[in-house]
Design a protein around this motif. Structure first.
Motif, PDB file in Angstrom:
ATOM      1  N   SER A  20       0.862  -1.173   0.000  1.00 48.41           N
ATOM      2  CA  SER A  20       0.000   0.000   0.000  1.00 48.41           C
ATOM      3  C   SER A  20       0.903   1.229   0.000  1.00 48.41           C
ATOM      4  N   VAL A  21       0.700   2.100  -0.965  1.00 54.54           N
ATOM      5  CA  VAL A  21       1.562   3.262  -1.143  1.00 54.54           C
ATOM      6  C   VAL A  21       0.717   4.534  -1.089  1.00 54.54           C
ATOM      7  N   ARG A  22       1.131   5.474  -0.271  1.00 55.28           N
ATOM      8  CA  ARG A  22       0.483   6.783  -0.303  1.00 55.28           C
ATOM      9  C   ARG A  22       1.158   7.592  -1.400  1.00 55.28           C
ATOM     10  N   VAL A  23       0.354   8.083  -2.330  1.00 52.76           N
ATOM     11  CA  VAL A  23       0.862   8.845  -3.464  1.00 52.76           C
ATOM     12  C   VAL A  23       0.408  10.285  -3.304  1.00 52.76           C
ATOM     13  N   ARG A  24       1.361  11.188  -3.458  1.00 48.68           N
ATOM     14  CA  ARG A  24       1.040  12.612  -3.415  1.00 48.68           C
ATOM     15  C   ARG A  24       1.585  13.276  -4.669  1.00 48.68           C
ATOM     16  N   THR A  25       0.745  14.061  -5.315  1.00 49.76           N
ATOM     17  CA  THR A  25       1.181  14.799  -6.495  1.00 49.76           C
ATOM     18  C   THR A  25       1.417  16.237  -6.078  1.00 49.76           C
ATOM     19  N   LEU A  26       2.504  16.795  -6.574  1.00 54.06           N
ATOM     20  CA  LEU A  26       2.809  18.166  -6.228  1.00 54.06           C
ATOM     21  C   LEU A  26       3.773  18.788  -7.210  1.00 54.06           C
ATOM     22  N   CYS A  27       3.822  20.081  -7.167  1.00 51.02           N
ATOM     23  CA  CYS A  27       4.811  20.839  -7.921  1.00 51.02           C
ATOM     24  C   CYS A  27       5.974  21.096  -6.969  1.00 51.02           C
ATOM     25  N   ALA A  28       7.121  21.425  -7.490  1.00 52.29           N
ATOM     26  CA  ALA A  28       8.306  21.591  -6.656  1.00 52.29           C
ATOM     27  C   ALA A  28       8.102  22.630  -5.557  1.00 52.29           C
ATOM     28  N   GLU A  29       7.419  23.735  -5.856  1.00 50.78           N
ATOM     29  CA  GLU A  29       7.240  24.761  -4.826  1.00 50.78           C
ATOM     30  C   GLU A  29       6.355  24.270  -3.689  1.00 50.78           C
ATOM     31  N   ASP A  30       5.461  23.305  -3.956  1.00 51.81           N
ATOM     32  CA  ASP A  30       4.640  22.722  -2.892  1.00 51.81           C
ATOM     33  C   ASP A  30       5.512  22.043  -1.851  1.00 51.81           C
TER      34      ASP A  30
END
Length: 103
Positions: free
Chosen positions: A37-47
């Protein structure tokens, strides 16, 4: 080009193509396959520069960002040294991806 919208749909597509069941909406979701089970987070570098943005809450964490943001995100991850096992995946506009940092 500075990207201010994280690659949410591209990230979901990557994990679905890898055979994971994806649950959750928005920039954070859980991808599950067999025992993993993997928690995936999408973000931009500044985030990633925000304090606490990379705090681990899950055993396995995966950050998905645009290919051109990978180096900056990796720098933030190295500086913050969060607990847990991490991976960074960079995606492009066509949905092609590459793992840049594996746990």
């Amino acid at each position: 080009m500075v990207r201010t919208v994280p690659p949410n749909e591209e990230a979901r597509s990557v994990f679905e193509r890898l055979g994971y069941a994806v649950s959750g909406d928005g920039p954070e979701f859980v991808a599950e396959r067999k025992w993993r089970s993997v928690r995936v987070r999408t973000l931009c570098a500044e985030d990633a520069a925000r304090p606490g943005a990379l705090d681990a809450e899950y055993g396995l964490e995966c950050l998905v960002t645009w290919t051109d943001c990978v180096d900056e995100l990796d720098d933030h991850l190295s500086e913050q040294s969060p607990d847990g096992e991490w991976a960074i995946i960079g995606v492009d506009d066509e949905g092609e991806y590459e793992v840049h940092r594996a746990a």
